[in-house]
Design a protein around this motif. Structure first.
Motif, PDB file in Angstrom:
ATOM      1  N   MET A   1       0.851  -1.185   0.000  1.00 20.55           N
ATOM      2  CA  MET A   1       0.000   0.000   0.000  1.00 20.55           C
ATOM      3  C   MET A   1       0.887   1.235   0.000  1.00 20.55           C
ATOM      4  N   SER A   2       0.404   2.263  -0.629  1.00 22.58           N
ATOM      5  CA  SER A   2       1.148   3.506  -0.745  1.00 22.58           C
ATOM      6  C   SER A   2       1.357   4.136   0.630  1.00 22.58           C
ATOM      7  N   PRO A   3       2.536   4.682   0.859  1.00 22.22           N
ATOM      8  CA  PRO A   3       2.779   5.337   2.150  1.00 22.22           C
ATOM      9  C   PRO A   3       1.963   6.613   2.331  1.00 22.22           C
ATOM     10  N   HIS A   4       1.349   7.096   1.251  1.00 29.76           N
ATOM     11  CA  HIS A   4       0.558   8.324   1.324  1.00 29.76           C
ATOM     12  C   HIS A   4      -0.860   8.086   1.831  1.00 29.76           C
ATOM     13  N   ILE A   5      -1.249   6.819   2.006  1.00 31.86           N
ATOM     14  CA  ILE A   5      -2.598   6.496   2.451  1.00 31.86           C
ATOM     15  C   ILE A   5      -2.486   5.662   3.722  1.00 31.86           C
ATOM     16  N   SER A   6      -3.273   6.008   4.714  1.00 36.21           N
ATOM     17  CA  SER A   6      -3.272   5.190   5.927  1.00 36.21           C
ATOM     18  C   SER A   6      -4.292   4.066   5.785  1.00 36.21           C
ATOM     19  N   ALA A   7      -3.984   2.933   6.388  1.00 34.55           N
ATOM     20  CA  ALA A   7      -4.892   1.790   6.350  1.00 34.55           C
ATOM     21  C   ALA A   7      -6.235   2.153   6.975  1.00 34.55           C
ATOM     22  N   GLU A   8      -6.216   2.987   7.988  1.00 33.05           N
ATOM     23  CA  GLU A   8      -7.460   3.377   8.661  1.00 33.05           C
ATOM     24  C   GLU A   8      -8.367   4.184   7.733  1.00 33.05           C
ATOM     25  N   SER A   9      -7.791   5.106   6.967  1.00 31.95           N
ATOM     26  CA  SER A   9      -8.614   5.915   6.058  1.00 31.95           C
ATOM     27  C   SER A   9      -9.163   5.055   4.922  1.00 31.95           C
ATOM     28  N   VAL A  10      -8.357   4.112   4.448  1.00 24.11           N
ATOM     29  CA  VAL A  10      -8.822   3.200   3.396  1.00 24.11           C
ATOM     30  C   VAL A  10      -9.950   2.336   3.937  1.00 24.11           C
TER      31      VAL A  10
END
Length: 126
Positions: A1-10
């Motif tokens: 996963m991209s470091p620009h996106i958090s797993a929580e927001s996804v």
């Protein structure tokens, strides 16, 4: 996963879309059941009744929308599984990262744009 996106927001985005899709499925199921019930009350002969063909079309249209919504729900569930497995945001064809912009628009995307436009998509019926 991209470091620009958090797993929580996804996870939040996927869960919200899942909730919306589940609501759409429930509404479409009610619509479909209402169409079937209304037709059961009247002896409808689709071939000879002037309203029969439009009723058949409406039933088929709602059934198609229902199938699409169920497929979307499945895609969202699979995206949540990929997120849990650590594979979310990785193209299933070339292995490259799927751009953040694509994932924001299509959070259940399984391929990058290049691979999506190159040919048949994985998991899609042809």
């Amino acid at each position: 996963m991209s470091p620009h996106i958090s797993a929580e927001s996804v996870r939040a985005r996927l869960s919200a879309r899942r909730t919306d899709t589940r609501g759409r499925i429930e509404a479409l199921e009610r619509d479909f059941d209402a169409i079937v019930e209304a037709n059961a009350l009247v002896a409808v002969d689709d071939e000879h009744d002037p309203d029969g063909s439009s009723t058949a079309f409406e039933r088929a249209h709602v059934a198609s929308l229902l199938e699409q919504a169920r497929e979307q729900l499945l895609g969202l569930d699979q995206a949540l599984e990929r997120l849990e497995q650590g594979d979310y945001g990785q193209c299933e064809v070339c292995g490259e990262a799927i751009p953040v912009e694509r994932l924001e628009v299509r959070p259940a995307a399984r391929t990058c744009v290049r691979c999506a436009t190159a040919g048949p998509r994985p998991g899609r019926r042809r």
